[in-house]
Design an enzyme around this catalytic site. Structure first.
Site, PDB file in Angstrom:
ATOM      1  N   LYS A  22      53.406  40.215  57.637  1.00  6.85           N
ATOM      2  CA  LYS A  22      52.716  38.868  57.201  1.00  6.85           C
ATOM      3  C   LYS A  22      52.948  38.738  55.768  1.00  6.85           C
ATOM      4  O   LYS A  22      52.994  37.437  55.171  1.00  6.85           O
ATOM      5  CB  LYS A  22      51.191  39.029  57.598  1.00  6.85           C
ATOM      6  CG  LYS A  22      50.282  37.798  57.149  1.00  6.85           C
ATOM      7  CD  LYS A  22      48.973  38.136  57.516  1.00  6.85           C
ATOM      8  CE  LYS A  22      48.117  38.967  56.694  1.00  6.85           C
ATOM      9  NZ  LYS A  22      47.763  38.404  55.461  1.00  6.85           N
ATOM     10  N   ASN A  23      52.263  39.653  54.912  1.00  6.97           N
ATOM     11  CA  ASN A  23      52.344  39.494  53.524  1.00  6.97           C
ATOM     12  C   ASN A  23      53.772  39.211  52.919  1.00  6.97           C
ATOM     13  O   ASN A  23      53.707  39.020  51.721  1.00  6.97           O
ATOM     14  CB  ASN A  23      51.901  40.788  52.761  1.00  6.97           C
ATOM     15  CG  ASN A  23      50.346  40.788  53.175  1.00  6.97           C
ATOM     16  OD1 ASN A  23      49.640  39.919  53.755  1.00  6.97           O
ATOM     17  ND2 ASN A  23      49.723  42.005  53.123  1.00  6.97           N
ATOM     18  N   CYS A 116      39.881  36.282  53.520  1.00  9.78           N
ATOM     19  CA  CYS A 116      38.913  37.265  53.677  1.00  9.78           C
ATOM     20  C   CYS A 116      37.555  37.235  52.638  1.00  9.78           C
ATOM     21  O   CYS A 116      37.749  36.714  51.822  1.00  9.78           O
ATOM     22  CB  CYS A 116      39.461  38.785  53.608  1.00  9.78           C
ATOM     23  SG  CYS A 116      40.721  39.262  54.834  1.00  9.78           S
ATOM     24  N   ARG A 121      38.374  37.435  44.155  1.00  9.44           N
ATOM     25  CA  ARG A 121      39.814  37.337  43.650  1.00  9.44           C
ATOM     26  C   ARG A 121      40.351  36.273  42.914  1.00  9.44           C
ATOM     27  O   ARG A 121      40.881  35.394  43.601  1.00  9.44           O
ATOM     28  CB  ARG A 121      40.633  37.964  44.907  1.00  9.44           C
ATOM     29  CG  ARG A 121      40.394  39.060  45.642  1.00  9.44           C
ATOM     30  CD  ARG A 121      41.032  39.453  46.895  1.00  9.44           C
ATOM     31  NE  ARG A 121      40.619  38.835  47.878  1.00  9.44           N
ATOM     32  CZ  ARG A 121      41.160  38.709  49.071  1.00  9.44           C
ATOM     33  NH1 ARG A 121      42.235  39.291  49.302  1.00  9.44           N
ATOM     34  NH2 ARG A 121      40.536  38.091  50.082  1.00  9.44           N
TER      35      ARG A 121
END
Length: 429
Positions: A22-23, A116, A121
């Site tokens: 996915k990343n 998330c 972040r």
């Protein structure tokens, strides 16, 4: 709301295939905006995050088709520069369109990203990176607004290693005029995968695998075909699942070198690990494992995305250990849910101190994020009684066929929906 009902299952055994990462897929998808053509990405998992990025690209004017494990993206008609809140709020990776839009269209408006629920972040590095290329960037009403003429190559040093900001800077700089040099760049495998794609499109990116990248800007790029690398976090989750159940499994379609930090810790704990060219086998059935401490860090150190799963493992073993989180200091929202299952964990700042308790009891728990949800399922495989994991939409973002793959290995897990209703689960202990 849907949930997973997890039963104690005994040692996991057998073999499964690991899906595409996915990343890696998400920045590969965003990079297709840099050219006018039809791009192809292979080894793409069916995940909610992939669907969200596809919807975002469609909103920007692309045509996206996902069949089996192949994505085709026709970016010829991409003329829209606004990435709206209702899409971007679903996942942080939506910010990956900032660099490509700015490089191709000279303007971008991207809502502040979601994803998330843990930890701030900030997008500061993304903004500073674009500004270093002579873009004008400002925040207004929850949106990042950027505009420029043709971007100008520059030297840029990341104050902290950032996978997302490195990817965004790469995608912006490949069409900038002149030379761009990136210092303290991320070296994650997903960054290498993106560099391979950009170079296949005609970019000139040098220094792959190092913290210093040099980009010679080009005028245009063309469509290319690329395959996403195997998902090292999915693979790591299943390796830890085997360890926590004292099982013996083999993972196929995996890249062993991407998992060295984890497999070294598993070996230190007492598991037997063997690797082939594209496979990893673990045998954790020979003797009880030892609780081993870990400290997370940027690749090639222990991945923060495997921290909750490792915390679950040591919480289930006899002995004491520590888990230190250096990437996202407050990434411990899962600890109260672990405690509900009987785990003994004390949190001091960014360090979790664990006294192992092999006698865990099933309970109803909530997934606070993607990897925490996976960790709760791992604990459910060994807890006495049933464990019901709620808020599993997090898991749909990042694990392809999780119940089916666990079932292949002998795990017992059911997906429950709103209907039919089920009997209440007796909370043990």
């Amino acid at each position: 709301m849907e949930s997973y009902l997890v039963h104690p299952s005994g040692p996991l055994t057998g073999s499964i295939n690991i899906s595409g990462a996915k990343n890696a897929v998400l920045p590969l998808m965003a990079a297709t905006l840099l050219c006018r053509g039809v791009s192809t990405i292979d080894n793409v998992p069916q995940l909610d995050d992939v669907n969200t990025m596809a919807d975002l690209l469609r909103h920007l004017g692309a045509k996206v088709n996902h069949q089996h494990q192949t994505l085709t993206i026709d970016s010829r008609a991409c003329t829209h520069h606004k990435a709206p809140y209702h899409l971007v709020s679903k996942m942080r990776a939506s910010i990956y369109v900032l660099g490509p839009l700015l490089a191709r269209l000279g303007k971008a408006s991207v809502a502040m990203p979601g994803g998330c629920a843990w930890g701030p972040r900030p997008v500061d590095l993304h903004i500073k990176a674009m500004q270093s290329l002579a873009a004008q960037v400002h925040l207004e009403h929850g949106n990042i607004h950027a505009h420029s003429g043709r971007l100008q190559g520059a030297d840029f040093s990341f104050t902290t290693v950032s996978v997302g900001a490195t990817a965004n800077m790469l995608m912006a700089a490949v069409l900038a005029k002149g030379t761009t040099r990136l210092f303290n760049a991320a070296i994650e495998p997903e960054i290498d995968n993106l560099i391979d794609q950009l170079n296949a499109m005609g970019a000139q990116v040098f220094g792959k695998g190092s913290h210093t990248l040099v980009i010679e800007g080009v005028e245009t790029l063309q469509a290319a075909r690329i395959s996403a690398i195997p998902d090292r976090i999915e693979a790591g989750t299943y390796l830890i699942a085997a360890a926590i159940t004292q099982g013996a499994i083999t993972l196929q379609q995996v890249e062993p070198k991407h998992l060295k930090a984890l497999t070294n810790k598993l070996i230190a704990a007492g598991a037997q690990i063997s690797s082939g060219e594209n496979s990893i086998s673990i045998n954790a059935s020979k003797r009880p494992l030892k609780a081993i401490s870990v400290t997370t860090g940027p690749y090639p150190l222990f991945a923060t995305d495997l921290q909750p799963q490792w915390l679950a493992l040591v919480a289930s073993l006899k002995g004491a250990a520590q888990v230190k989180e250096t990437i996202y200091h407050d990434r411990f929202q899962h600890i109260p849910e672990f405690v509900r299952l009987g785990a003994k964990i004390r949190l001091q700042g960014n360090i979790a101190a664990i006294i192992g308790n092999p006698e865990l009891s099933g309970a109803q728990v909530k997934a606070s994020d993607l990897r925490a949800g996976a960790a709760l399922i791992l604990l459910g495989l060994i807890a006495q009684g049933h464990t019901q994991v709620h808020d599993i939409y997090h898991l749909d973002r990042g694990y392809h066929d999780l119940p089916q793959k666990l079932s292949q290995l002998g795990g017992t897990i059911q997906r429950l929906g709103k209907e039919p209703s089920i009997q209440p689960i007796r909370l043990c202990g």
